[in-house]
Design a protein around this motif. Structure first.
Motif, short mmCIF file in Angstrom:
data_model
loop_
_atom_site.label_atom_id
_atom_site.label_comp_id
_atom_site.label_asym_id
_atom_site.label_seq_id
_atom_site.Cartn_x
_atom_site.Cartn_y
_atom_site.Cartn_z
N GLU A 159 -0.43 -19.37 33.02
CA GLU A 159 -1.06 -18.90 31.79
C GLU A 159 -2.07 -17.78 32.06
O GLU A 159 -2.14 -16.81 31.31
CB GLU A 159 -1.78 -20.07 31.11
CG GLU A 159 -2.52 -19.68 29.84
CD GLU A 159 -3.51 -20.73 29.39
OE1 GLU A 159 -3.84 -20.73 28.20
OE2 GLU A 159 -3.96 -21.53 30.23
N LYS A 160 -2.84 -17.92 33.14
CA LYS A 160 -3.91 -16.97 33.43
C LYS A 160 -3.70 -16.33 34.79
O LYS A 160 -3.12 -16.94 35.69
CB LYS A 160 -5.26 -17.68 33.38
CG LYS A 160 -5.59 -18.27 32.02
CD LYS A 160 -6.89 -19.03 32.04
CE LYS A 160 -7.19 -19.65 30.68
NZ LYS A 160 -8.41 -20.48 30.70
N SER A 207 -5.49 -22.02 34.69
CA SER A 207 -4.39 -22.06 33.72
C SER A 207 -4.23 -23.47 33.16
O SER A 207 -4.35 -24.46 33.88
CB SER A 207 -3.09 -21.63 34.39
OG SER A 207 -3.13 -20.27 34.76
#
Length: 283
Positions: A159-160, A207
């Protein structure tokens, strides 16, 4: 016994043995969960409770008394009771018993709640401490995602953007040795060499989700906001990968054996309930 839930998009099937998810199919009958071929790994998505991973010498102590637990605990090998069922939801329960008290001296109830919502399956855990003392525990998931194409056709997208530091295992325990999982354009291309030293163990991630890409297209997303730790695992030449949200992990090499002091352990007060959930979304 098997319980099946469904909606217009998905069908999920759960074994009462271990309350184990073993199938998610879309409305085109495509399967997304590993079939459980024992030539590679004979499970699909076991629940890990009351520990995650391995204890040093498979042993721990509570108030000076020694107990033994196998890797990932015992819940995955026990029969759950189906306590509630609707078209798109099923709740399973495991209660402590004379058998469990010999391995884990706490009265508890573990509930697994499976809910289908559009193109996602949410899996929630309720851990209820029914004993008269604080209860140390870990809980985790171990879903194996089927990868029907060549393994190298898949990639992870976290996600990150972050430094993906993972810990290496030594005799199934967490060592002090770490590595960085290299990314390319924020992607991690899959290959079996990544897993030559067993699972990738992330104690902490920024994330809260991970997406599997198939031939560069989104395939499956696993959301795990409630779980600070993550394991990722497969076996050589196996057509699956396990994305494992965890609350807790194996003993470290320095662990004292006292379960209350185990790194990553959760402590639940008397007569309290702990809740966490993750989801698998078909993309």
């Amino acid at each position: 016994m098997i319980t099946t839930i469904s909606n217009s998009r998905l069908t999920a099937s759960i074994k009462h043995a271990g309350a184990e998810l073993f199938s998610i199919k879309d409305n085109q009958n495509k399967e997304y969960i590993w079939e459980g071929n024992p030539d590679f790994w004979g499970k699909h998505s076991p629940v890990l409770f009351p520990i995650v991973g391995t204890l040093k010498n498979n042993t721990y102590t509570i108030n000076g008394k020694e107990y033994q637990l196998p890797r990932h605990g015992f819940a995955r090998d026990m029969e759950f009771e189906l306590t509630e069922k609707t078209e798109n939801k099923a709740i399973f329960s495991l209660q402590s018993s004379d058998e469990t008290l010999k391995k884990y001296p706490f009265a508890f109830e573990l509930q697994l709640i499976y809910t289908l919502n559009e193109n996602a399956l949410e899996i929630a855990y309720n851990v209820i401490n029914k004993s008269d003392e604080k209860m140390p525990f870990s809980i985790g998931a171990h879903p194996a995602i089927a990868l029907p194409e060549n393994f190298e056709n898949y990639a992870f997208e976290f996600e990150k953007e972050e430094i993906l530091k993972y810990y290496l295992l030594e005799n199934d325990l967490i060592s002090n040795q770490t590595k960085i999982l290299e990314t390319k354009n924020n992607l991690v291309p899959l290959n079996y060499e990544l897993f030559k030293n067993d699972a990738l163990i992330f104690k902490a991630l920024e994330s809260n989700s991970l997406t599997i890409l198939e031939s560069s297209k989104p395939y499956i997303k696993v959301d795990f906001e409630d779980f600070p730790s993550l394991g990722i695992w497969t076996k050589e030449n196996a057509p699956f990968v396990c994305i494992e949200p965890w609350l807790g992990y194996s003993d470290t090499l320095e662990n004292s054996g006292d379960l209350y002091k185990k790194e990553g352990i959760l402590i639940l007060d008397e007569n309290k309930t702990f809740t966490s959930k993750f989801s698998i979304t078909i993309l």
